[in-house]
Structure formats: structure tokens, C-alpha cells
Design an enzyme around this catalytic site. Structure first.
Site, PDB file in Angstrom:
ATOM      1  N   CYS A 190       9.662 -17.481  -1.311  1.00  0.00           N
ATOM      2  CA  CYS A 190       8.796 -17.241  -0.160  1.00  0.00           C
ATOM      3  C   CYS A 190       8.873 -18.424   0.799  1.00  0.00           C
ATOM      4  O   CYS A 190       9.571 -19.404   0.550  1.00  0.00           O
ATOM      5  CB  CYS A 190       7.354 -17.007  -0.599  1.00  0.00           C
ATOM      6  N   CYS A 225       8.217 -21.927  -0.444  1.00  0.00           N
ATOM      7  CA  CYS A 225       9.352 -22.560  -1.126  1.00  0.00           C
ATOM      8  C   CYS A 225      10.241 -23.281  -0.110  1.00  0.00           C
ATOM      9  O   CYS A 225      10.709 -24.401  -0.347  1.00  0.00           O
ATOM     10  CB  CYS A 225      10.176 -21.514  -1.872  1.00  0.00           C
ATOM     11  N   ASP A 252      23.781  -7.914  27.307  1.00  0.00           N
ATOM     12  CA  ASP A 252      25.233  -8.002  27.491  1.00  0.00           C
ATOM     13  C   ASP A 252      25.688  -6.804  28.316  1.00  0.00           C
ATOM     14  O   ASP A 252      25.216  -5.687  28.118  1.00  0.00           O
ATOM     15  CB  ASP A 252      25.929  -7.991  26.130  1.00  0.00           C
TER      16      ASP A 252
END
Length: 780
Positions: free
Chosen positions: A24, A27, A470
Site C-alpha cells: 500500500c 509501504c 495530440d
């Protein structure tokens, strides 16, 4: 080399680490903080890629980095960079026979770190646990909650069936909780593990204390606190489902790099001592001469040494007009030779090719994007310790107020209240809030042709204020089409187009295909064009042939001059005006006299203008981004309603990433919509990457959102759906926490039996699911 790398002090280096064991956002924060404590070290950790991009000063060794990560409770390994062969000798006959043609690289010319791309392990390990949990939980739930399914001593059967669920199936939660506990930390895994264990152990203790409590069906021993095996099993199953969905999405994070590498040619034909030989593309050396026939991919970067052709570079550059090449022209690996045979001398191979460099751009952009922590993970740092403290305080206070003579009943009451706190706080609704909302939102999105990659994407859509579009393939079709025909002297426009279409129909050039198609469409009869005789073509010049007894010449200015066809000043002005407007202009001459000019353009998609207006309505600033020249870009921008000041023309792939970074540095939250390989790095760098489904796999994999249709309007709809899904998930989280905020004090006061707590927890889950299901009506 990235812009950040250029600014890096000369005595620092970059180390990439593969990290295992992170579950998670907390961490990620722990690893970054641990590495950051080393003097001069800067670390960016990426959870989906399970990697860290670390800037290291002189004096810090790789062993120190891996040891620091391991001290945080995770495993780390330094990723070894690929060392390309720098040899310039050609592949010899002996090498081809033996297969020893140099160090192997990945297809397409870049090394693939297998471990870096193999993200299937976690999801593959969770799936059997999820299936076992689901199969065993169903009978436990039915026999515990439905009196009709109960039988004598059913509690012992429920205990036996739930045991594998709360031990083996829930092992990922228990393991993560143990690792965090070793480092005096806690996450949602801690609360899940404790809640599941407490519910099961309390039930087992109750059953052991009174083995006959379920002797009679329908009797669960309410006065002793009841059995909650189904609570432990259901919580485990639901949270495993959420974790599996998360892991499954995470496993595809590295696919962008693999898709990019797969664009390269798998093998190549080399010319050695006049003999053509087929070899794997990963064994090419600098100096090899490649034979590239029409329709084949050019295997690596090089220079044309013989032949003339048009090369379709749209996969790499995104440009719709093929590039004319001749001896001396540079060509890029993974582009396609459309017409003549070419001999290409390899100048860059392996990790030095343009394709490999673009793969690195995508990787760096993904690694540099800070992961957005989920709300539940952010709050868990406070929520979990508070719940544990409340449970412990509840137990202690109940014993304290019981006086010095604590009886078995009072001890049971204290333990029951403490377990009720853990059960009511066990984050089933909290765990469901994100995956169920995401599942419903993405399911509805799939019906509408919109793919959302994960919950962090929804966070991004909320704050986006600028969107880069783009041009080629996103705002425009990406396919050349005849835009206008100008006729001279006694010729008509229809006649010019018909004669040019007839002679161009014999050519394989993309421009010729567009003219022939337009001529057929303009025919009023059966669409058949006149036959052409004595056809001849010059790569990069044009074509000529006899049509209905008349000599027709079509092509560029030099081609007509070579055939002795003169122009007047007025005729040249017509051609110049067409080219100044951004069109590709072709001369057409009949019997030695200029007959007209045909203009071709990359056409704007139907609906692009309406889509731009809708994006503006959503509060976004649209910006047009293209590698085309300024004249073409300005015309397209005007056609779709984008301000002239918001047009970035002549931008290379690296420039697109830099454009995103500049806007981000200026305080903008940037979305990027594109469809080509040249857009992949910018899609990954943007706060929100949106790929058009008509584009390449690499663009789709690098993006956060994918619209499977060809309509820019879907981009606006995708952002609307994402924002709606995020709002639903936030509502789910609010009610999940509200339920805990009310339920925990009631449980602590001993006013809530754990069985009722379990029922209330189930009710909160139903509320979360019901709220999520409202997304199914989106867009109707």
C-alpha cells in the site's frame, strides 16, 4: 537522458531497485523515508512497478541501499543495466551458423528485465486463496445466518470450515501485519489481521467453553456472546477480492514497456558478401547492411545506402505523411518501408536505438509519477492505532470498574466488549469502499467503451485543469485524404482528379492510394477508373502513364521538371498557397501541360469540435500538440475551436514529455490524450494519460484512461465518469468511517453484542455496495 539527469550533480549516479513486499501507499512512504535518511540520497518509489529510482551520491554503495530497504521490512535487488555491444564488425557466416552473433537484446533493440515486467505473481498467488475462501465462506455464512440451514452442533462445522479461510486464505494480511509489527508500524492489514483473528478466536473460545451451545438449531448462545465465524470468513473473502482486483490491475503496469519493445522487428535480412541471410533482430551489429523490402519493418536505426522509397514512420513519429528516403537518409527502427527496396546500414543497435530510448522515457515517466495514496491507506496510519488503543482501553476499563473481585462473567463481559470494538471496526465496508465503487464504475465504463486503470486515476481526474490533445489520430483521423482540387486552363476539377486517380491507382504509395480513392468516390457511374498503360514511377518523385490515349504525369515539382513540363507563375502560386496552408500538394499534367493541383490533408475527425467544447465546459484548457508544422497545426486548431496561443507545433516525442513537464512546473495539473508510440512517454508523464483505442498498444498501456472508440467526445465522457466514480468512492468511505465513529463508542460501552456488531458491519457493506450500484445508470 532526462532533464532531471542533466541537472544532477556530476558526482551522483542513478540506481534502479526492484522491491518486493510493498502492499500500500504507506509501504511506499516507509521505503522512501528510509532511503532518504541516507545522506544525499533521493528516492522515488513506484508501487505498481515495484521499483525505486534512486539518486545516489559518491560514497553510498548499492549494498547500503538494499540493506536499508531490507531494514524497512522489504526485499530489494539492484536492476542491472543492459550493456549494448559496441562492435562495428558485421555478423559473419560462422556466427550466424553458431548463433553467436553478439550479446542478445530484447526484440526491438532494448533489454527486457524479466523480473521487472513479471507482475503476475501476486495476483496468481491471491487467486487460489480467494477461490478457496469463497467456496468455504458460503456454507459458513448460510449455516450461521439462516436458521433453516442449521443442524445439531453446526457450530463445530462452521469452525472447521472457517479455519482454512482465516489462516491460509488470510495469510497475506497476517504476514503483512507481522512485518509491519516488527517495525512498530501498522496499516489496514494490521486491523484486518487482528479483526479476523479476534472474531475467530473469540468464537472458538466461546465454543470450547460451552461445547453444546449449538446443540439445538437456531440457538447460538446469545447470553454468552455468540459465534462469529461467518464474520471472520466473510471479511477475509471480501478483502481478498479487493486485494486481487488491485493486484490484477497492478500486474499490467509494466506492459507499456513490453508493448513498446514488441513494435520492433523480430528478425532482419542482412546482406553479407552478396548473400542474403535471415538473422534475429537482437543479434544485429553496427555496420550490418540490411535488406528491407516493401511492407517490411526496418529492424534498427540506420542510414539508407541504396534505394528510394517512402517510409511510414507514423508508429514512431505519429505523422500521417510517409517520409521520402534516398541514399544518405537516416531511418528509424520499427518504421515500415512502404514501396521500394532499401539497403540500410545499421548505425545504432540494442539499447541505443530510438525505440529503446523511447522505452526508457516511458519507464522514467512512470517511475517519476508520485503514486496517489488511497484515502483508506492515508487514514490507516491514525485509524488503526486508535482502534487498537480503544479495544485495549475498553478491556482494561471494564476490568477496572469491575472492582478487585473479577468474576468469570465480568472477564467475559470485558473481553466481549473489546472484541465488539475490533469486530465493529474491522474494515469490511472500508475495504469494499474503493474496489466495489471502482468495479461498478469501470464496469459501466466498459459498456461505454471507457477503460479506467485504477483508483489513483480517479484522483487525477478531479484536479485536472489542462488537457494536451495530440493532433494525429486523436483530433484528426491520421489518414491522408484529398482536400481540394484546383484545375488550370480548359481542364475541370473532376477531369483532373479522374485522370490523376487513374494513373495513381497503379502505384503503391500512400498518397497515390488517397488520390485513387477520392477519384473513385467522385465517379458517378460504377466507380471504375480508366485503365493506365506504360506506367512508370520514380520513388520520391511521382508517376506517369497513358490514360485514354493521353500522357498523364503526377508528382512533385522536380518530377514534372524532369519530364520537361513548364509552369507559369500563377500556377506555382496555387501550389505554394496549398502548401502554406499545411496541405501536401501534387501536380497533375496532361500531354505536357499542367492541368491542376491536388491537395491532401489529414482530416479532422467528426465530433472533435464538439468534444473540445465539452472539455472546456468541464473546466479544462485544451492545448493542441503535434509534430506537424505550424501551418497545419493552426488550421486544425481553428477547425476545432482551440485558441491559437494554445498550439504547440513541431514537437518531437521528447518534446512532448518536456511540454507536459513545463505545464506541470507552471502549476497546471495536466491530462494528455494521444494514440501513437510517440505519445507514450508523455501519456505516462502526465497527471492523467488518456489513450484513444484506435491507437497503438503501447499508448494504451502507458495511459491511465483508454477510450476504445475513435471519438474525442469519449474523452470528455471518460473524465465525467471518472469524477463520478471518485465521488461515489468518497461517499462510500465517508459512510464506512461514520459507521465506525458511531459503532466503536457504542461497542466500547458494552452496549453492542459482537453478533449485532457483525450484523451492523454487514449492513454497512450492503450500504456501500448499494451506493456503488448507482453508477450503473451513468450516461443513460
Amino acid at each position: 537522458m532526462s532533464h532531471q539527469d542533466l541537472l544532477r550533480p556530476p558526482d551522483t549516479r542513478v540506481v534502479e531497485l526492484d522491491i518486493e513486499g510493498m502492499t500500500c501507499a504507506s509501504c511506499v512512504n516507509r521505503v522512501e523515508k528510509k532511503l532518504g535518511k541516507l545522506e544525499g540520497v533521493e528516492a522515488t518509489v513506484n508501487l505498481p512497478l515495484e521499483s525505486a529510482y534512486v539518486r545516489v551520491p559518491a560514497g553510498i554503495t548499492d549494498e547500503q541501499l538494499t540493506a536499508t530497504v531490507e531494514a524497512a521490512g522489504y526485499t530489494a535487488r539492484v536492476r542491472q543495466p543492459h550493456r549494448p555491444s559496441q562492435g562495428t564488425s558485421e555478423v559473419t557466416d560462422a556466427q550466424i551458423t553458431s548463433g553467436d552473433t553478439g550479446e542478445a537484446a530484447a526484440p526491438g533493440g532494448a533489454a527486457v528485465e524479466g523480473d521487472h515486467l513479471a507482475h503476475g505473481g501476486t495476483a496468481a498467488q491471491l487467486l487460489p486463496r480467494l477461490l478457496v475462501a469463497a467456496v468455504l465462506t458460503l456454507p459458513v455464512f448460510l449455516v450461521s445466518m439462516v436458521p433453516a440451514f442449521q443442524f445439531a452442533n453446526w457450530g463445530w462445522v462452521a469452525a472447521a470450515l472457517a479455519l482454512p479461510v482465516v489462516t491460509w486464505a488470510a495469510w497475506p494480511f497476517h504476514r503483512a501485519a507481522a512485518i509491519n509489527a516488527r517495525h512498530f508500524a501498522s496499516t489496514m492489514d494490521t486491523l484486518v489481521s487482528l479483526g479476523v483473528a479476534a472474531a475467530y478466536l473469540f468464537s472458538a473460545w466461546q465454543l470450547a467453553a460451552d461445547p453444546r451451545m449449538t446443540e439445538h438449531p437456531g440457538m447460538e448462545g446469545m447470553e454468552t456472546g455468540g459465534l462469529y465465524f461467518e464474520v471472520a470468513a466473510v471479511v477475509t473473502t471480501f478483502l481478498l477480492l479487493g486485494r486481487y482486483l488491485e493486484a490484477n490491475a497492478k500486474k499490467k503496469a509494466g506492459d507499456a514497456l513490453q508493448a513498446l519493445l514488441n513494435l520492433g522487428a523480430k528478425d532482419a535480412t542482412i546482406l553479407h558478401d552478396g548473400v542474403e541471410q535471415r538473422v534475429p533482430a537482437d543479434r544485429l551489429q553496427v555496420g550490418n547492411v540490411l535488406v528491407v523490402r516493401p511492407g517490411e519493418k526496418i529492424a534498427t536505426d540506420g542510414v539508407v545506402v541504396d534505394g528510394n522509397s517512402a517510409v511510414d514512420a507514423s508508429l514512431v513519429t505519429g505523422e500521417s505523411v510517409p517520409v521520402e528516403v534516398a541514399p544518405g537518409s537516416a531511418v528509424t527502427g520499427a518504421t515500415i518501408n512502404t514501396s521500394g527496396r532499401l539497403l540500410v546500414k545499421a548505425t545504432r543497435v540494442g539499447s541505443e536505438t530510438t525505440l529503446a530510448q523511447m522505452a526508457r522515457l516511458v519507464s522514467q515517466a512512470q517511475t517519476g509519477k508520485a503514486p496517489i495514496a488511497r484515502l483508506a491507506d492515508r487514514i490507516s496510519a491514525v485509524f488503526v492505532p486508535v482502534v487498537l488503543a480503544i479495544a485495549a482501553a475498553t478491556f482494561a476499563l471494564w476490568l477496572l470498574f469491575s472492582g478487585p473481585d473479577v468474576t468469570g462473567g465480568e472477564l467475559r463481559s470485558a473481553f466481549t466488549a473489546a472484541v465488539a470494538v475490533l469486530v465493529i471496526a474491522c474494515p469490511c465496508a472500508l475495504g469494499l469502499a474503493t474496489p466495489v465503487g471502482l468495479l461498478t464504475g469501470t464496469g459501466r465504463g466498459a459498456q461505454l467503451g471507457i477503460l479506467i486503470k485504477g483508483p489513483q486515476v480517479l484522483e487525477d481526474t478531479r484536479t485536472v485543469d489542462t488537457i494536451l490533445l495530440d493532433k494525429t489520430g486523436t483530433v484528426t483521423t491520421g489518414v491522408l485524404a484529398v482536400d481540394a482540387t484546383a484545375a488550370f486552363s480548359s481542364f475541370t476539377e473532376d477531369e483532373v482528379l479522374r485522370l490523376a486517380g487513374a494513373v495513381e491507382s497503379a502505384s503503391e504509395h500512400p498518397v497515390a492510394h488517397a488520390i485513387a480513392a477520392a477519384a473513385k468516390q467522385a465517379m458517378h457511374d460504377d466507380g471504375a477508373l480508366p485503365a493506365v498503360q506504360a506506367f512508370r514511377s520514380a520513388p520520391g518523385g511521382g508517376v506517369l502513364g497513358t490514360v485514354e490515349g493521353r500522357l498523364v504525369v503526377a508528382g512533385r515539382t522536380g518530377w514534372l521538371e524532369d519530364n520537361g513540363i513548364p509552369f507559369t507563375g500563377g500556377q506555382q502560386e496555387v501550389l505554394a498557397a496549398a502548401e502554406a496552408g499545411g496541405a501536401t500538394a501534387i501536380w497533375v499534367a496532361v500531354d505536357g501541360t499542367p492541368a491542376g493541383v491536388i491537395s491532401l490533408r489529414d482530416t479532422v475527425k467528426e465530433g472533435s469540435a464538439a468534444a473540445v467544447a465539452r472539455l472546456k465546459h468541464l473546466g479544462l484548457r485544451p492545448i493542441l500538440l503535434t509534430g506537424d508544422n505550424a501551418a497545419v497545426a493552426a488550421q486544425v486548431a481553428a477547425a476545432v475551436g482551440i485558441d491559437a496561443a494554445d498550439v504547440y507545433a513541431g514537437v518531437l516525442p521528447e518534446g512532448k514529455v518536456e511540454a507536459v513537464r513545463r505545464l506541470q512546473a507552471g502549476g497546471a495539473t495536466v491530462a494528455m490524450a494521444g494514440d501513437g508510440v510517440n505519445d507514450a512517454a508523455a501519456l505516462a508523464q502526465a497527471d492523467l494519460g488518456i489513450a484513444m483505442g484506435s491507437g497503438t498498444d503501447v499508448a494504451i498501456e502507458a495511459a491511465d484512461l483508454t477510450v476504445m472508440g475513435n471519438d474525442l467526445t469519449q474523452v470528455a465522457q471518460a473524465i465525467e465518469l471518472s469524477r463520478k466514480t471518485l465521488a461515489t468512492i468518497k461517499t462510500n468511505l465517508f459512510w464506512a468511517f461514520f459507521y465506525n465513529a458511531v459503532g466503536i463508542p457504542v461497542a466500547a460501552l458494552g452496549l453492542l453484542n459482537p453478533m449485532i456488531a457483525g450484523a451492523a458491519m454487514a449492513a454497512s457493506s450492503v450500504l456501500v455496495v448499494a451506493n456503488s450500484l448507482r453508477l450503473r445508470s451513468f450516461g443513460r
